[in-house]
Design a protein around this motif. Structure first.
Motif, short mmCIF file in Angstrom:
data_model
loop_
_atom_site.label_atom_id
_atom_site.label_comp_id
_atom_site.label_asym_id
_atom_site.label_seq_id
_atom_site.Cartn_x
_atom_site.Cartn_y
_atom_site.Cartn_z
N VAL A 1 -69.05 16.90 -3.66
CA VAL A 1 -68.02 15.99 -3.16
C VAL A 1 -67.92 14.76 -4.04
O VAL A 1 -66.82 14.35 -4.43
CB VAL A 1 -68.29 15.63 -1.68
CG1 VAL A 1 -67.32 14.58 -1.19
CG2 VAL A 1 -68.21 16.88 -0.82
N PHE A 2 -69.05 14.18 -4.38
CA PHE A 2 -69.04 12.99 -5.23
C PHE A 2 -68.52 13.34 -6.62
O PHE A 2 -67.72 12.62 -7.20
CB PHE A 2 -70.45 12.40 -5.28
CG PHE A 2 -70.51 11.00 -5.78
CD1 PHE A 2 -69.88 9.97 -5.09
CD2 PHE A 2 -71.20 10.68 -6.93
CE1 PHE A 2 -69.94 8.66 -5.54
CE2 PHE A 2 -71.28 9.38 -7.39
CZ PHE A 2 -70.63 8.36 -6.69
N ILE A 3 -68.97 14.46 -7.16
CA ILE A 3 -68.50 14.91 -8.47
C ILE A 3 -67.00 15.20 -8.41
O ILE A 3 -66.26 14.90 -9.35
CB ILE A 3 -69.28 16.15 -8.94
CG1 ILE A 3 -70.74 15.79 -9.13
CG2 ILE A 3 -68.70 16.72 -10.22
CD1 ILE A 3 -71.63 16.98 -9.36
N GLY A 4 -66.55 15.77 -7.30
CA GLY A 4 -65.12 16.06 -7.13
C GLY A 4 -64.27 14.81 -7.23
O GLY A 4 -63.15 14.85 -7.76
N ALA A 5 -64.78 13.70 -6.72
CA ALA A 5 -64.03 12.44 -6.82
C ALA A 5 -63.81 12.06 -8.28
O ALA A 5 -62.70 11.67 -8.68
CB ALA A 5 -64.78 11.32 -6.10
N PHE A 6 -64.83 12.19 -9.09
CA PHE A 6 -64.70 11.85 -10.51
C PHE A 6 -63.82 12.86 -11.25
O PHE A 6 -63.09 12.50 -12.18
CB PHE A 6 -66.08 11.73 -11.17
CG PHE A 6 -66.84 10.55 -10.64
CD1 PHE A 6 -66.50 9.26 -11.03
CD2 PHE A 6 -67.86 10.72 -9.73
CE1 PHE A 6 -67.18 8.17 -10.53
CE2 PHE A 6 -68.55 9.64 -9.22
CZ PHE A 6 -68.21 8.35 -9.62
N PHE A 7 -63.86 14.09 -10.82
CA PHE A 7 -63.00 15.13 -11.39
C PHE A 7 -61.53 14.76 -11.17
O PHE A 7 -60.72 14.81 -12.08
CB PHE A 7 -63.33 16.48 -10.72
CG PHE A 7 -62.49 17.63 -11.19
CD1 PHE A 7 -62.84 18.33 -12.33
CD2 PHE A 7 -61.38 18.03 -10.46
CE1 PHE A 7 -62.07 19.41 -12.75
CE2 PHE A 7 -60.62 19.10 -10.87
CZ PHE A 7 -60.96 19.79 -12.03
N VAL A 8 -61.22 14.35 -9.96
CA VAL A 8 -59.84 13.95 -9.64
C VAL A 8 -59.46 12.69 -10.41
O VAL A 8 -58.35 12.59 -10.96
CB VAL A 8 -59.66 13.76 -8.12
CG1 VAL A 8 -58.33 13.13 -7.79
CG2 VAL A 8 -59.80 15.10 -7.40
N LEU A 9 -60.36 11.72 -10.45
CA LEU A 9 -60.07 10.49 -11.20
C LEU A 9 -59.74 10.78 -12.66
O LEU A 9 -58.81 10.21 -13.22
CB LEU A 9 -61.24 9.52 -11.14
CG LEU A 9 -61.51 8.83 -9.80
CD1 LEU A 9 -62.79 8.00 -9.89
CD2 LEU A 9 -60.34 7.99 -9.36
N ALA A 10 -60.52 11.68 -13.27
CA ALA A 10 -60.30 12.00 -14.68
C ALA A 10 -58.94 12.66 -14.91
O ALA A 10 -58.35 12.52 -15.98
CB ALA A 10 -61.41 12.94 -15.17
N ARG A 11 -58.42 13.32 -13.91
CA ARG A 11 -57.11 13.96 -14.04
C ARG A 11 -55.96 13.02 -13.69
O ARG A 11 -54.85 13.21 -14.15
CB ARG A 11 -57.05 15.21 -13.17
CG ARG A 11 -57.91 16.31 -13.73
CD ARG A 11 -57.78 17.55 -12.91
NE ARG A 11 -58.32 18.67 -13.64
CZ ARG A 11 -57.89 19.90 -13.53
NH1 ARG A 11 -56.89 20.18 -12.72
NH2 ARG A 11 -58.45 20.86 -14.22
#
Length: 168
Positions: free
Chosen positions: A89-99
């Motif tokens: 979940v935390f990694i997913g937040a950064f994944f979305v931010l990067a996109r």
């Protein structure tokens, strides 16, 4: 220890089981580290929306098992499932931010997520302690299960992997 974790009085745990359970709960963050190895691959292949929603289902399963567990080993298994579920979940937040954000704004946005997460951890501690003192850790866990359901529905309903107009 039985009093602190309020195991059923019919359950006679060996002190070693209680110690093991306490260690797993105390070091629960470690269960989050192992699954992170594959979360990046899942995010790349299926996107944040599907990955985060699925991982929140693991979190929910863990919370339910933890809230209803009658032995130290069920509580440990519940805690491990929670760790696996929360890992991405935390990694997913950064994944979305990067996109969603250009590189020159990514550091600021990432820092904002970290600050919000840190404040959430700090601000949640006292209300959680009060809730547990007023009811029990099991009731608090069931309430957390409700929040996980809301988060999973929110992730599935609202989360978008890419900004409008961008397709990959």
């Amino acid at each position: 220890v039985h009093e602190v974790i309020r195991l059923p009085t019919t359950h006679h745990s060996h002190p070693r089981e209680i110690h093991t359970m306490a260690e797993v709960i105390e070091r629960g963050i470690a269960t989050e580290l192992v699954p992170r190895q594959g979360v990046g691959r899942l995010l790349d292949r299926y996107g944040a929306r599907a990955t985060v929603s699925t991982l929140l289902a693991f979190t929910l399963a863990g919370v339910v098992l933890f809230a209803s567990g009658t032995s130290p080993w069920l509580l440990i298994l519940g805690r491990v499932l929670m760790g696996i579920g929360c890992a991405g979940v935390f990694i997913g937040a950064f994944f979305v931010l990067a996109r969603w954000y250009p590189p020159d704004r990514l550091v600021t946005q990432s820092a904002t997520v970290n600050v919000i997460a840190g404040l959430g951890s700090i601000c949640a501690a006292t209300p959680l302690a009060v809730l547990i003192a007023a009811s029990s850790w099991r009731q608090a866990s069931w309430m957390f299960a409700g929040l996980v359901i809301v988060a999973a529905i929110g992730a599935a309903w609202v989360l978008r992997d890419d900004p409008p107009g961008v397709t990959r």
